[in-house]
Write a protein that holds these residues in place. Structure first.
Motif, PDB file in Angstrom:
ATOM      1  N   ILE A  24       0.828  -1.207   0.000  1.00 40.78           N
ATOM      2  CA  ILE A  24       0.000   0.000   0.000  1.00 40.78           C
ATOM      3  C   ILE A  24       0.861   1.256   0.000  1.00 40.78           C
ATOM      4  O   ILE A  24       0.616   2.204  -0.758  1.00 40.78           O
ATOM      5  N   ASP A  25       1.882   1.283   0.875  1.00 38.36           N
ATOM      6  CA  ASP A  25       2.728   2.482   0.970  1.00 38.36           C
ATOM      7  C   ASP A  25       4.093   2.074   1.502  1.00 38.36           C
ATOM      8  O   ASP A  25       4.338   2.115   2.710  1.00 38.36           O
ATOM      9  N   LEU A  75      -2.245   4.946   7.759  1.00 37.92           N
ATOM     10  CA  LEU A  75      -3.017   4.730   6.533  1.00 37.92           C
ATOM     11  C   LEU A  75      -4.517   4.908   6.784  1.00 37.92           C
ATOM     12  O   LEU A  75      -5.235   5.474   5.951  1.00 37.92           O
ATOM     13  N   ALA A  76      -4.974   4.417   7.923  1.00 39.86           N
ATOM     14  CA  ALA A  76      -6.405   4.538   8.241  1.00 39.86           C
ATOM     15  C   ALA A  76      -6.811   6.001   8.382  1.00 39.86           C
ATOM     16  O   ALA A  76      -7.847   6.422   7.847  1.00 39.86           O
ATOM     17  N   THR A  78      -5.413   8.560   7.033  1.00 41.64           N
ATOM     18  CA  THR A  78      -5.394   9.169   5.698  1.00 41.64           C
ATOM     19  C   THR A  78      -6.700   8.876   4.957  1.00 41.64           C
ATOM     20  O   THR A  78      -7.277   9.751   4.299  1.00 41.64           O
ATOM     21  N   LYS A  79      -7.178   7.658   5.119  1.00 42.46           N
ATOM     22  CA  LYS A  79      -8.422   7.264   4.457  1.00 42.46           C
ATOM     23  C   LYS A  79      -9.626   7.978   5.078  1.00 42.46           C
ATOM     24  O   LYS A  79     -10.541   8.419   4.371  1.00 42.46           O
ATOM     25  N   PHE A  80      -9.630   8.106   6.411  1.00 40.98           N
ATOM     26  CA  PHE A  80     -10.759   8.761   7.091  1.00 40.98           C
ATOM     27  C   PHE A  80     -10.851  10.240   6.726  1.00 40.98           C
ATOM     28  O   PHE A  80     -11.933  10.781   6.566  1.00 40.98           O
ATOM     29  N   GLY A  81      -9.690  10.897   6.655  1.00 34.66           N
ATOM     30  CA  GLY A  81      -9.671  12.308   6.318  1.00 34.66           C
ATOM     31  C   GLY A  81      -9.775  13.233   7.508  1.00 34.66           C
ATOM     32  O   GLY A  81      -9.197  14.308   7.521  1.00 34.66           O
TER      33      GLY A  81
END
Length: 248
Positions: A24-25, A75-76, A78-81
């Protein structure tokens, strides 16, 4: 919610999770691995592909799991914002990843350093006074307490209403019969150090002494403490409850 694992994982889990995060990263995983190595002096990058040796070294195991946890948390988020309505919790060591993501630790380096000291203190205590964790299925906490003194076992983890962990000296083979007589369905020696028991009392004292010299921030979102299940944002209270849980 952000939910973080403790250190009860297997070598194949480490390889699988590291591989997934790398896909993923890769840059993010490498940056966090570097931070872990810098603050622990341990070859974390090597352990992520060849983890077998970390399971006899609690300091290494905790650093590896923490590195995986905070990377997944990065990562989570980043996804949530944003963190509106977010809560977090972690099992045992996993609490430190929740603290990291909520900025209780002001920096990633301080997060890594805390876990490095925690793991080293616990490993030292285990080597000086070896204990083991035993899993008991089928007894309630009250039933366990009624026989714990007689059997010289110490309640450690209440993972479910009838799924309990206790600590005692290593290699006990005399627990199964009396515990089954008390109502247990299964008794298993997990062959893990006796975390969350009085075998870790010096580690707890040293971690408390270490923490008095550090600054902690208010959590950006509530964290559900292992110690009492309460949602907390006060950083110092979260750290105190985490340290209390080292022996309780």
């Amino acid at each position: 919610a952000l939910l973080f694992t403790g250190q009860g994982i297997q070598p194949e889990d480490v390889i699988k999770y590291a591989s997934q995060l790398r896909e993923i990263d890769e840059d993010l995983l490498e940056a966090n691995t570097y931070a872990a190595e810098k603050n622990s002096g341990l070859p974390i990058a090597d352990y992520l592909v060849r983890p077998e040796g970390i399971f006899t070294n609690n300091a290494a195991l905790q650093m590896v799991v923490h590195t995986l946890n905070v990377t997944a948390g990065d990562l989570a988020l980043t996804k949530f914002g944003d963190t509106n309505g977010l809560v977090a919790a972690g099992h045992s060591l996993g609490e430190t990843a929740a603290f990291d993501k909520a900025k209780v630790f002001p920096t990633r380096a301080e997060s890594m350093e805390f876990v490095s000291f925690l793991g080293r203190f616990m490993q030292r205590d285990h080597e000086q006074d070896p204990g083991s964790l035993y899993r008991i299925d089928g007894l309630t906490e009250e039933q366990l307490l009624s026989v714990s003194l007689e059997l010289e076992i110490s309640p450690a983890l209440i993972n479910g209403p009838t799924l309990l962990m206790v600590g005692s000296s290593v290699g006990r083979n005399d627990l199964e019969e009396p515990l089954k007589e008390a109502g247990a369905r299964r008794v298993m020696d997990l062959k893990l150090p006796a975390f969350h028991t009085l075998y870790m009392v010096q580690a707890q004292a040293d971690l408390e002494r270490y923490s008095r010299q550090r600054t902690y921030g208010a959590a950006l979102f509530p964290i559900i403490a292992n110690y009492d299940g309460e949602p907390i944002t006060d950083g110092y209270e979260l750290i105190v409850k985490h340290i209390t849980s080292v022996t309780n």
